[in-house]
Design a protein around this motif. Structure first.
Motif, PDB file in Angstrom:
ATOM      1  N   ASN A  49       0.910  -0.862  14.380  1.00  0.00           N
ATOM      2  CA  ASN A  49       1.146  -1.776  15.502  1.00  0.00           C
ATOM      3  C   ASN A  49      -0.027  -1.688  16.468  1.00  0.00           C
ATOM      4  O   ASN A  49      -0.255  -0.662  17.101  1.00  0.00           O
ATOM      5  N   THR A  50      -0.758  -2.789  16.600  1.00  0.00           N
ATOM      6  CA  THR A  50      -1.886  -2.850  17.541  1.00  0.00           C
ATOM      7  C   THR A  50      -1.651  -3.898  18.623  1.00  0.00           C
ATOM      8  O   THR A  50      -2.594  -4.333  19.288  1.00  0.00           O
ATOM      9  N   ALA A  51      -0.394  -4.306  18.809  1.00  0.00           N
ATOM     10  CA  ALA A  51      -0.076  -5.393  19.740  1.00  0.00           C
ATOM     11  C   ALA A  51       0.031  -4.934  21.188  1.00  0.00           C
ATOM     12  O   ALA A  51       0.074  -5.756  22.098  1.00  0.00           O
ATOM     13  N   GLY A  52       0.120  -3.641  21.432  1.00  0.00           N
ATOM     14  CA  GLY A  52       0.290  -3.158  22.796  1.00  0.00           C
ATOM     15  C   GLY A  52       1.726  -3.213  23.279  1.00  0.00           C
ATOM     16  O   GLY A  52       1.993  -3.095  24.477  1.00  0.00           O
ATOM     17  N   ARG A  53       2.671  -3.390  22.381  1.00  0.00           N
ATOM     18  CA  ARG A  53       4.104  -3.404  22.680  1.00  0.00           C
ATOM     19  C   ARG A  53       4.857  -3.108  21.396  1.00  0.00           C
ATOM     20  O   ARG A  53       4.287  -3.186  20.302  1.00  0.00           O
ATOM     21  N   ASP A  54       6.117  -2.749  21.512  1.00  0.00           N
ATOM     22  CA  ASP A  54       6.929  -2.528  20.324  1.00  0.00           C
ATOM     23  C   ASP A  54       7.074  -3.835  19.554  1.00  0.00           C
ATOM     24  O   ASP A  54       7.281  -4.900  20.144  1.00  0.00           O
ATOM     25  N   MET A  55       6.986  -3.736  18.230  1.00  0.00           N
ATOM     26  CA  MET A  55       7.012  -4.935  17.402  1.00  0.00           C
ATOM     27  C   MET A  55       7.956  -4.761  16.218  1.00  0.00           C
ATOM     28  O   MET A  55       8.152  -3.648  15.714  1.00  0.00           O
ATOM     29  N   ASN A  56       8.512  -5.887  15.802  1.00  0.00           N
ATOM     30  CA  ASN A  56       9.307  -5.955  14.577  1.00  0.00           C
ATOM     31  C   ASN A  56       8.615  -6.924  13.634  1.00  0.00           C
ATOM     32  O   ASN A  56       8.256  -8.040  14.030  1.00  0.00           O
ATOM     33  N   PHE A  57       8.452  -6.521  12.391  1.00  0.00           N
ATOM     34  CA  PHE A  57       7.766  -7.350  11.417  1.00  0.00           C
ATOM     35  C   PHE A  57       8.621  -7.539  10.169  1.00  0.00           C
ATOM     36  O   PHE A  57       9.387  -6.642   9.781  1.00  0.00           O
ATOM     37  N   THR A  58       8.473  -8.697   9.552  1.00  0.00           N
ATOM     38  CA  THR A  58       8.955  -8.901   8.189  1.00  0.00           C
ATOM     39  C   THR A  58       7.732  -9.171   7.325  1.00  0.00           C
ATOM     40  O   THR A  58       6.925 -10.051   7.633  1.00  0.00           O
ATOM     41  N   ILE A  59       7.613  -8.397   6.249  1.00  0.00           N
ATOM     42  CA  ILE A  59       6.470  -8.503   5.354  1.00  0.00           C
ATOM     43  C   ILE A  59       6.933  -9.202   4.088  1.00  0.00           C
ATOM     44  O   ILE A  59       7.840  -8.726   3.393  1.00  0.00           O
ATOM     45  N   GLU A  60       6.338 -10.351   3.834  1.00  0.00           N
ATOM     46  CA  GLU A  60       6.719 -11.173   2.692  1.00  0.00           C
ATOM     47  C   GLU A  60       5.770 -10.875   1.531  1.00  0.00           C
ATOM     48  O   GLU A  60       4.551 -10.971   1.681  1.00  0.00           O
ATOM     49  N   GLY A  61       6.354 -10.509   0.378  1.00  0.00           N
ATOM     50  CA  GLY A  61       5.543 -10.182  -0.790  1.00  0.00           C
ATOM     51  C   GLY A  61       5.732 -11.167  -1.932  1.00  0.00           C
ATOM     52  O   GLY A  61       6.629 -12.007  -1.919  1.00  0.00           O
ATOM     53  N   GLN A  62       4.868 -11.048  -2.908  1.00  0.00           N
ATOM     54  CA  GLN A  62       4.958 -11.859  -4.127  1.00  0.00           C
ATOM     55  C   GLN A  62       4.703 -10.970  -5.332  1.00  0.00           C
ATOM     56  O   GLN A  62       3.721 -10.206  -5.341  1.00  0.00           O
ATOM     57  N   ILE A  63       5.578 -11.071  -6.296  1.00  0.00           N
ATOM     58  CA  ILE A  63       5.445 -10.330  -7.542  1.00  0.00           C
ATOM     59  C   ILE A  63       5.082 -11.335  -8.632  1.00  0.00           C
ATOM     60  O   ILE A  63       5.819 -12.285  -8.894  1.00  0.00           O
ATOM     61  N   ARG A  64       3.931 -11.134  -9.260  1.00  0.00           N
ATOM     62  CA  ARG A  64       3.453 -12.069 -10.270  1.00  0.00           C
ATOM     63  C   ARG A  64       3.244 -11.363 -11.608  1.00  0.00           C
ATOM     64  O   ARG A  64       2.954 -10.160 -11.657  1.00  0.00           O
ATOM     65  N   GLU A  65       3.403 -12.131 -12.650  1.00  0.00           N
ATOM     66  CA  GLU A  65       3.146 -11.600 -13.988  1.00  0.00           C
ATOM     67  C   GLU A  65       1.658 -11.323 -14.125  1.00  0.00           C
ATOM     68  O   GLU A  65       0.814 -12.157 -13.779  1.00  0.00           O
ATOM     69  N   ALA A  66       1.337 -10.150 -14.647  1.00  0.00           N
ATOM     70  CA  ALA A  66      -0.055  -9.707 -14.665  1.00  0.00           C
ATOM     71  C   ALA A  66      -0.935 -10.624 -15.505  1.00  0.00           C
ATOM     72  O   ALA A  66      -2.055 -10.953 -15.115  1.00  0.00           O
ATOM     73  N   GLY A  67      -0.459 -11.071 -16.644  1.00  0.00           N
ATOM     74  CA  GLY A  67      -1.305 -11.858 -17.520  1.00  0.00           C
ATOM     75  C   GLY A  67      -1.474 -13.294 -17.058  1.00  0.00           C
ATOM     76  O   GLY A  67      -2.597 -13.798 -16.925  1.00  0.00           O
ATOM     77  N   SER A  68      -0.376 -13.970 -16.788  1.00  0.00           N
ATOM     78  CA  SER A  68      -0.426 -15.403 -16.470  1.00  0.00           C
ATOM     79  C   SER A  68      -0.551 -15.702 -14.982  1.00  0.00           C
ATOM     80  O   SER A  68      -0.966 -16.796 -14.597  1.00  0.00           O
ATOM     81  N   GLY A  69      -0.151 -14.750 -14.135  1.00  0.00           N
ATOM     82  CA  GLY A  69      -0.155 -14.997 -12.697  1.00  0.00           C
ATOM     83  C   GLY A  69       1.050 -15.778 -12.206  1.00  0.00           C
ATOM     84  O   GLY A  69       1.094 -16.190 -11.041  1.00  0.00           O
ATOM     85  N   ASN A  70       2.027 -16.016 -13.082  1.00  0.00           N
ATOM     86  CA  ASN A  70       3.230 -16.738 -12.685  1.00  0.00           C
ATOM     87  C   ASN A  70       4.027 -15.943 -11.650  1.00  0.00           C
ATOM     88  O   ASN A  70       4.158 -14.716 -11.768  1.00  0.00           O
ATOM     89  N   LEU A  71       4.546 -16.651 -10.667  1.00  0.00           N
ATOM     90  CA  LEU A  71       5.352 -16.008  -9.635  1.00  0.00           C
ATOM     91  C   LEU A  71       6.714 -15.642 -10.206  1.00  0.00           C
ATOM     92  O   LEU A  71       7.436 -16.496 -10.727  1.00  0.00           O
ATOM     93  N   LEU A  72       7.081 -14.363 -10.098  1.00  0.00           N
ATOM     94  CA  LEU A  72       8.351 -13.883 -10.624  1.00  0.00           C
ATOM     95  C   LEU A  72       9.387 -13.677  -9.527  1.00  0.00           C
ATOM     96  O   LEU A  72      10.529 -14.102  -9.652  1.00  0.00           O
ATOM     97  N   GLU A  73       9.006 -13.023  -8.435  1.00  0.00           N
ATOM     98  CA  GLU A  73       9.917 -12.740  -7.337  1.00  0.00           C
ATOM     99  C   GLU A  73       9.162 -12.779  -6.024  1.00  0.00           C
ATOM    100  O   GLU A  73       7.927 -12.636  -5.991  1.00  0.00           O
ATOM    101  N   SER A  74       9.918 -12.981  -4.935  1.00  0.00           N
ATOM    102  CA  SER A  74       9.326 -12.978  -3.587  1.00  0.00           C
ATOM    103  C   SER A  74      10.142 -12.062  -2.685  1.00  0.00           C
ATOM    104  O   SER A  74      10.915 -12.507  -1.829  1.00  0.00           O
TER     105      SER A  74
END
Length: 218
Positions: free
Chosen positions: A153-178
């Motif tokens: 946290n570098t905002a200078g105040r308490d912060m809440n974050f949601t981090i959105e991820g992506q899981i992709r198939e290694a070979g094709s790059g197809n999106l599997l889950e978020s």
């Protein structure tokens, strides 16, 4: 014997009394005493006050009121009529212009503040408010994917974050889950985040962070 006295001839009967000639009153020049410019200025000045909150309508009416007010004052110098209405329209028009401009400024500030508030509630976090590092991306034999990392946290105040991820198939790059992870980070501190998801058909994957969002930050 003296001659008989002569009688004067009878006088003519008196005619009707005569009246002195009175000339007709002069006709006023200029087509009447009204000052149309003054009336227009007053009406437009009132309209500018009523519509000052209607974006540019009040400002436009105020400008017209000021213009007609000046014209009405000029005409009042010649005809002697409408000076008061012209001056009132001019003043009301100027007030309408100032009020309209102030209203637009307040609306702009309000929109900016509302946008900032909405962004703090759930919008994309400013990149200057955090430092993100990604860690391991693993899949076990049951198809459970684990993706983790840290966020400072570098905002200078308490912060809440949601981090959105992506899981992709290694070979094709197809999106599997978020998947996503929620984390609370005190001011100046670093917290670890972890997101997990399951794949019905375990395979080699790559993990990446798609976005970091605010979550009800005040």
């Amino acid at each position: 014997m003296p001659p008989p006295a002569m009688t004067p001839p009878p006088s003519a009967p008196a005619g009707p009394p005569t009246t002195p000639y009175v000339p007709p009153p002069p006709v006023a020049s200029g087509g009447g005493t009204s000052n149309g410019m003054a009336i227009a200025a007053l009406v437009l000045g009132i309209v500018s006050l009523v519509l000052f909150f209607a974006c540019g309508a009040g400002i436009l009416a105020g400008v017209l009121a000021a213009v007609f007010g000046f014209l009405g004052l000029s005409k009042a110098k010649q005809s002697g009529q409408g000076r008061g209405m012209s001056l009132a329209g001019l003043i009301l028009g100027l007030i309408g212009i100032i009020g309209g401009i102030l209203f637009l400024v307040l609306v702009t500030i309000g929109i900016n503040n509302a946008d900032h508030t909405l962004n703090d509630i759930g919008g994309v976090a400013d990149s200057s408010d955090y430092e993100l590092k990604t860690g391991d991306c693993q899949v076990d034999r049951y198809g459970e994917v684990t993706f983790d990392g840290t966020i400072q946290n570098t905002a200078g105040r308490d912060m809440n974050f949601t981090i959105e991820g992506q899981i992709r198939e290694a070979g094709s790059g197809n999106l599997l889950e978020s998947p996503s992870a929620y984390v609370q980070v005190p001011e100046g501190q670093t917290a670890k985040w972890t997101m997990t998801t399951f794949l019905s058909d375990p395979t080699d994957v790559t993990c990446e962070v798609n976005s970091v969002n605010n979550f009800f930050n005040n």
